[in-house]
Scaffold this motif. Structure first.
Motif, mmCIF file in Angstrom:
data_model
loop_
_atom_site.group_PDB
_atom_site.id
_atom_site.type_symbol
_atom_site.label_atom_id
_atom_site.label_comp_id
_atom_site.label_asym_id
_atom_site.label_seq_id
_atom_site.Cartn_x
_atom_site.Cartn_y
_atom_site.Cartn_z
ATOM 1 N N LEU A 1 0.608 -1.507 0.295
ATOM 2 C CA LEU A 1 0.016 -0.092 0.136
ATOM 3 C C LEU A 1 0.387 0.809 -0.029
ATOM 4 O O LEU A 1 0.202 2.309 -0.817
ATOM 5 N N LEU A 2 1.484 1.041 0.310
ATOM 6 C CA LEU A 2 2.700 2.626 1.076
ATOM 7 C C LEU A 2 3.681 2.885 -0.057
ATOM 8 O O LEU A 2 3.967 3.679 -1.000
ATOM 9 N N THR B 1 0.873 3.772 -2.853
ATOM 10 C CA THR B 1 0.707 5.550 -2.212
ATOM 11 C C THR B 1 0.744 6.646 -2.712
ATOM 12 O O THR B 1 1.308 7.369 -3.456
ATOM 13 N N ALA C 1 1.218 6.677 -6.652
ATOM 14 C CA ALA C 1 -0.651 7.465 -6.829
ATOM 15 C C ALA C 1 0.355 8.650 -6.746
ATOM 16 O O ALA C 1 -0.187 10.109 -7.277
ATOM 17 N N LEU C 2 0.905 9.412 -5.850
ATOM 18 C CA LEU C 2 1.486 10.709 -5.614
ATOM 19 C C LEU C 2 2.492 11.315 -6.899
ATOM 20 O O LEU C 2 2.714 12.483 -7.225
#
Length: 190
Positions: A20-21, A24, A27-28
């Protein structure tokens, strides 16, 4: 047994948090890239000053972002100005030459006034006319120069003269937010 389940659960939870990290962070990074591209596109749209014109004798408008226009536009404008100068009869010579001088840049018309008056008086005095048939074009949009060569057919009364090969160079410029010609020269062939 309970200890193995707890450590396996913690390990699975750590892997899930790491996945998930990573998602994320990706995505950023993707959002930042989209933001930068959108900002560049918006700046281009906001600062895009297009000029839309319809040259003499054309039926479709042209748009351009440069100072003078693209090659198609400069070619059409040069043909229109050449038409005003050379495609004349004894009845329309003064009006055509007046329109041509109106399209001149400030001060450029002084050099051509005498030549145009000579051409108009020659055509009017002999009940004649002239027609220019363009053959070759050379357009340099970055310099604002258009070269046109072709045949000039003169007629006086009932007599037609032989076609004369002519070569004209028209230099264009943009002044006071309008396109004008700054030089209208007949180039001698070498």
């Amino acid at each position: 047994m309970e200890y193995k389940l707890r450590s396996a659960g913690n390990r699975n939870m750590a892997v899930a948090i790491m996945v998930l990290l990573v998602i994320t962070i990706l995505a950023l990074v993707l959002c930042w890239r989209i933001y930068i591209d959108n900002r560049a596109l918006m700046n281009q749209l906001v600062s895009n000053r297009q000029t839309i014109v319809v040259p003499y004798g054309a039926d479709t408008p042209f748009s351009f972002t440069g100072e003078r226009g693209d090659a198609r536009y400069l070619r059409l404008m040069a043909l229109a100005w050449l038409n005003l100068r050379l495609n004349i009869t004894d009845s329309n010579a003064d009006a055509s030459h007046e329109m041509l001088l109106a399209a001149a840049c400030d001060g450029a018309d002084k050099a051509l006034k005498g030549v145009l008056a000579d051409e108009a008086s020659r055509v009017k005095g002999n009940s004649g006319g002239s027609v220019f048939y363009p053959r070759d074009f050379g357009v340099w949009p970055d310099k604002g120069i258009v070269d046109i060569s072709g045949d000039l057919q003169l007629n006086y009364g009932l007599h037609d003269a032989r076609p004369v090969k002519k070569h004209y160079r028209i230099r264009t410029d943009t002044r006071n937010n309008r396109l004008c010609w700054s030089a209208f020269l007949e180039v001698p062939d070498a």
